[in-house]
Design an enzyme around this catalytic site. Structure first.
Site, PDB file in Angstrom:
ATOM      1  N   HIS A 172     -39.326  12.001   6.931  1.00  0.00           N
ATOM      2  CA  HIS A 172     -39.091  12.809   8.128  1.00  0.00           C
ATOM      3  C   HIS A 172     -37.724  12.518   8.721  1.00  0.00           C
ATOM      4  O   HIS A 172     -36.963  13.447   9.054  1.00  0.00           O
ATOM      5  CB  HIS A 172     -40.190  12.532   9.163  1.00  0.00           C
ATOM      6  CG  HIS A 172     -39.951  13.238  10.468  1.00  0.00           C
ATOM      7  ND1 HIS A 172     -39.255  12.662  11.510  1.00  0.00           N
ATOM      8  CD2 HIS A 172     -40.292  14.483  10.901  1.00  0.00           C
ATOM      9  CE1 HIS A 172     -39.187  13.501  12.521  1.00  0.00           C
ATOM     10  NE2 HIS A 172     -39.815  14.612  12.182  1.00  0.00           N
ATOM     11  N   ALA A 173     -37.363  11.256   8.868  1.00  0.00           N
ATOM     12  CA  ALA A 173     -36.092  10.897   9.494  1.00  0.00           C
ATOM     13  C   ALA A 173     -34.908  11.466   8.728  1.00  0.00           C
ATOM     14  O   ALA A 173     -33.952  11.978   9.316  1.00  0.00           O
ATOM     15  CB  ALA A 173     -35.975   9.379   9.600  1.00  0.00           C
TER      16      ALA A 173
END
Length: 215
Positions: A172-173
């Site tokens: 996600h990051a």
């Protein structure tokens, strides 16, 4: 048809996570109340020790207070798991990959990780462990976290760069950092423990490195 469905599901990705998390506050309060009562009865040392018990173990409490044999068993399990968790507190979630700093001395390299989003940015560190630390992030800070989830997405608008303990190019990051066009270094293993708030760092998202800035 499949492409249209894929686009539709992409739009509701964050909504599904939001809806799935809605029951969590009520569940947390119920567990904390159970922990408070168990601590008051002398079964647990602290209210938070209830998190070291499984739901099926708590379901075995059919009468109140728990019978001495069950109380002793629950206390032993909670204490054993709490000690195990404390022993693993400094264990990296992933091993840092080997990397060579391009044109830098070894002393200047603070962390090595996996490139998640290209670019170079400098700024002060802000270590965030959870939602209670979101408000501390300021514009231009380097967001340092163990990992992120959709709930963290608004922080990327303020951050100059992202550094995480875990993850990879598909985490996600990394994905959101690329969407916002800011550098990201993933899988450093221990950024949240080695970096401190306010520390100036240079994040190299091209090579997966975090440096001590040159002055």
């Amino acid at each position: 048809m499949l492409l249209e469905q894929a686009r539709w599901f992409q739009q509701i990705r964050d909504d599904t996570r939001f809806l799935a998390m809605l029951p969590m506050p009520a569940m947390r309060q119920a567990l904390l109340e159970m922990g408070r009562r168990l601590a008051a009865a002398g079964v647990l040392d602290t209210t938070a020790d209830v998190y070291h018990l499984r739901l099926d173990e708590l379901d075995r409490i059919g009468t109140w207070p728990p019978p001495p044999e069950l109380a002793s068993e629950l206390r032993e399990r909670a204490n054993r798991r709490r000690a195990r968790r404390a022993a693993l507190a400094r264990t990296p979630l992933v091993p840092p990959p080997p990397a060579q700093p391009p044109g830098r001395t070894h002393a200047e390299v603070l962390l090595r990780g996996v490139p998640g989003s290209a670019g170079i940015a400098k700024g002060p560190v802000r270590v965030v462990h959870g939602s209670d630390g979101f408000a501390a992030l300021r514009n231009g800070d380097v967001l340092v976290a163990a990992y992120t989830s959709p709930a963290w997405t608004p922080l990327f608008r303020r951050a100059a760069a992202i550094v995480t303990d875990t993850g990879g190019v598909a985490s996600h990051a990394a994905i959101v950092a690329r969407e916002f066009g800011i550098p990201a270094v993933m899988a450093t293993a221990d950024a949240t423990t080695r970096l401190r708030d306010g520390q100036e760092v240079l994040v190299d998202g091209d090579h997966g490195l975090v440096f001590r800035p040159r002055h």
